[in-house]
Design an enzyme around this catalytic site. Sequence first.
Site, PDB file in Angstrom:
ATOM      1  N   CYS A 154     -14.844   6.423  36.578  1.00  0.00           N
ATOM      2  CA  CYS A 154     -14.108   5.781  35.866  1.00  0.00           C
ATOM      3  C   CYS A 154     -12.966   6.624  35.017  1.00  0.00           C
ATOM      4  O   CYS A 154     -12.097   5.901  34.368  1.00  0.00           O
ATOM      5  CB  CYS A 154     -14.821   5.011  34.948  1.00  0.00           C
ATOM      6  SG  CYS A 154     -15.820   5.758  33.913  1.00  0.00           S
ATOM      7  N   GLY A 177     -29.112   5.001  40.210  1.00  0.00           N
ATOM      8  CA  GLY A 177     -29.602   3.853  40.707  1.00  0.00           C
ATOM      9  C   GLY A 177     -29.592   2.646  40.165  1.00  0.00           C
ATOM     10  O   GLY A 177     -30.242   1.578  40.306  1.00  0.00           O
TER      11      GLY A 177
HETATM   12  C1  LIG Z   1     -19.870   5.848  37.032  1.00  0.00           C
HETATM   13  S1  LIG Z   1     -21.052   6.945  37.546  1.00  0.00           S
HETATM   14  C2  LIG Z   1     -21.955   5.988  38.700  1.00  0.00           C
HETATM   15  C3  LIG Z   1     -23.608   5.560  37.982  1.00  0.00           C
HETATM   16  C4  LIG Z   1     -24.336   4.612  38.920  1.00  0.00           C
HETATM   17  N1  LIG Z   1     -23.851   3.272  39.162  1.00  0.00           N
HETATM   18  C5  LIG Z   1     -25.623   4.745  38.055  1.00  0.00           C
HETATM   19  O1  LIG Z   1     -26.047   3.796  37.884  1.00  0.00           O
HETATM   20  O2  LIG Z   1     -26.255   5.823  37.741  1.00  0.00           O
HETATM   21  C6  LIG Z   1     -20.247   7.622  39.156  1.00  0.00           C
HETATM   22  C7  LIG Z   1     -20.961   8.441  39.795  1.00  0.00           C
HETATM   23  O3  LIG Z   1     -20.189   8.866  41.145  1.00  0.00           O
HETATM   24  C8  LIG Z   1     -20.626  10.123  41.424  1.00  0.00           C
HETATM   25  N2  LIG Z   1     -19.299  11.007  42.188  1.00  0.00           N
HETATM   26  C9  LIG Z   1     -18.327  11.140  41.643  1.00  0.00           C
HETATM   27  N3  LIG Z   1     -17.548  11.780  42.788  1.00  0.00           N
HETATM   28  C10 LIG Z   1     -18.096  11.591  43.735  1.00  0.00           C
HETATM   29  C11 LIG Z   1     -17.378  11.451  45.243  1.00  0.00           C
HETATM   30  N4  LIG Z   1     -16.421  12.334  45.578  1.00  0.00           N
HETATM   31  N5  LIG Z   1     -18.426  11.407  46.353  1.00  0.00           N
HETATM   32  C12 LIG Z   1     -19.839  10.854  45.719  1.00  0.00           C
HETATM   33  N6  LIG Z   1     -20.098  10.557  44.417  1.00  0.00           N
HETATM   34  C13 LIG Z   1     -19.200  10.974  43.485  1.00  0.00           C
HETATM   35  C14 LIG Z   1     -21.002  11.112  40.147  1.00  0.00           C
HETATM   36  O4  LIG Z   1     -21.851  11.836  40.321  1.00  0.00           O
HETATM   37  C15 LIG Z   1     -21.410   9.664  39.501  1.00  0.00           C
HETATM   38  O5  LIG Z   1     -22.938   9.802  39.627  1.00  0.00           O
END
Ligand SMILES: C[S@@+](CC[C@H](N)C(=O)[O-])C[C@H]1O[C@@H](n2cnc3c(N)ncnc32)[C@H](O)[C@@H]1O
Length: 362
Positions: free
Chosen positions: A79, A14
């Site tokens: 990323c 979040g």
């Molecule tokens: C870079 S992190 C984002 C972090 C977020 N902004 C935070 O503050 O914690 C990417 C997120 O994308 C999620 N994710 C990866 N592939 C996904 C998908 N196909 N659909 C939804 N969420 C996904 C991962 O579980 C991860 O929590």
Amino acid sequence: MDDIRALELYSGIGGMHFALRDCCPAAKVVAAVDINDHVTQVYAHNFPNVKVKNKGIEGISVKELDNFGFNMVLMSPPCQPFTRIGLQKDINDKRTKSFMHFLSILPKLQKGPEYLLLENVKGFEKSMAHEELCKTLDVCGYHKTEFLLSPKHLGIPNSRLRYFMLAKKSKFHHLVSRNDEELWTTLPLSLTDKQNCNREDTEEAIKAKCPKMDDQVRVQETCISHPISEFLEKDVPEDYKVPDKVKSRYINVMDIVPQESKISTCFTKSYTQYAEGTGSALILKAPPNHSENKSARNANDYDLRYFTPREVANLMCFPDSFTFPDFVTRKQRYRMLGNSLNVKVVSYLISLLLLDGDMKSS
Ligand SMILES: C[S@@+](CC[C@H](N)C(=O)[O-])C[C@H]1O[C@@H](n2cnc3c(N)ncnc32)[C@H](O)[C@@H]1O
């Protein structure tokens, strides 16, 4: 005037929501979507009133998105396909599939969002996925501006250089004119490789000093830097000490910082698992001749500890109200924080996105 109703995609723990709340207390997050059930539990723990969807974004339909009724999208797609140390498989990486799906449905929405903010690693700006993003935003009639920004540019003693795309249906009045004095006073932005520029520089001078500078990136170094001591907890337990065997093996590659330091390195999801390149350790005791020269260090002369997850969260500007549920292990906390973002940086960028907007920002 409309209220802000944000959809948070790849919501993790979040970070985007805390950033939005920081700059627009009246804004609402209508839904958060993430595929990982550990992070969605942390999200729900902190935001019990938000609809949290634990699912893959590639499985979301146009109808489902339309039903959320949002006018802003905040997103941090995975990323790994773009990191410099990774394979850089870009759009051919299966982890980019959900993002491409989102791009394919954006033009089909009944009412596309007025605002969009995307965060990713440095390197994304050179990817095919970035090209696709720009094409889609152009087709949908968005105005866009991009940044590479690190918390240290806002005076926070931590490096986390990240790429940001800001897009909106209306124009960026305050961002389009380089000669606008307000631009310089409201944008303390910088790129690490633009150290030679300062705010007195004319646009031509900046271009001459930084020939490779992207037209969209602005430079300024005016923030007061805070020392790490302001972000530390009191009475940190002994088990945060860096073990002797880690010190003796890795002292020459670790980044170690005293509490007076005004910088620390980026905390990654592997912090404490690997010694090199995953985040700084704090110096509790150093020899009088301590120097930045890593190869000259003798492990026995140093007393070091890891930053606690709360301290890492502090350096990433999460508010005190942010907590982990008790069942989340220390290792998971570092992992989730390492995947997250700097709240102040995003809050700052959302404010810029809303500048001149027709929406309520407070
Ligand atoms: C870079 S992190 C984002 C972090 C977020 N902004 C935070 O503050 O914690 C990417 C997120 O994308 C999620 N994710 C990866 N592939 C996904 C998908 N196909 N659909 C939804 N969420 C996904 C991962 O579980 C991860 O929590």
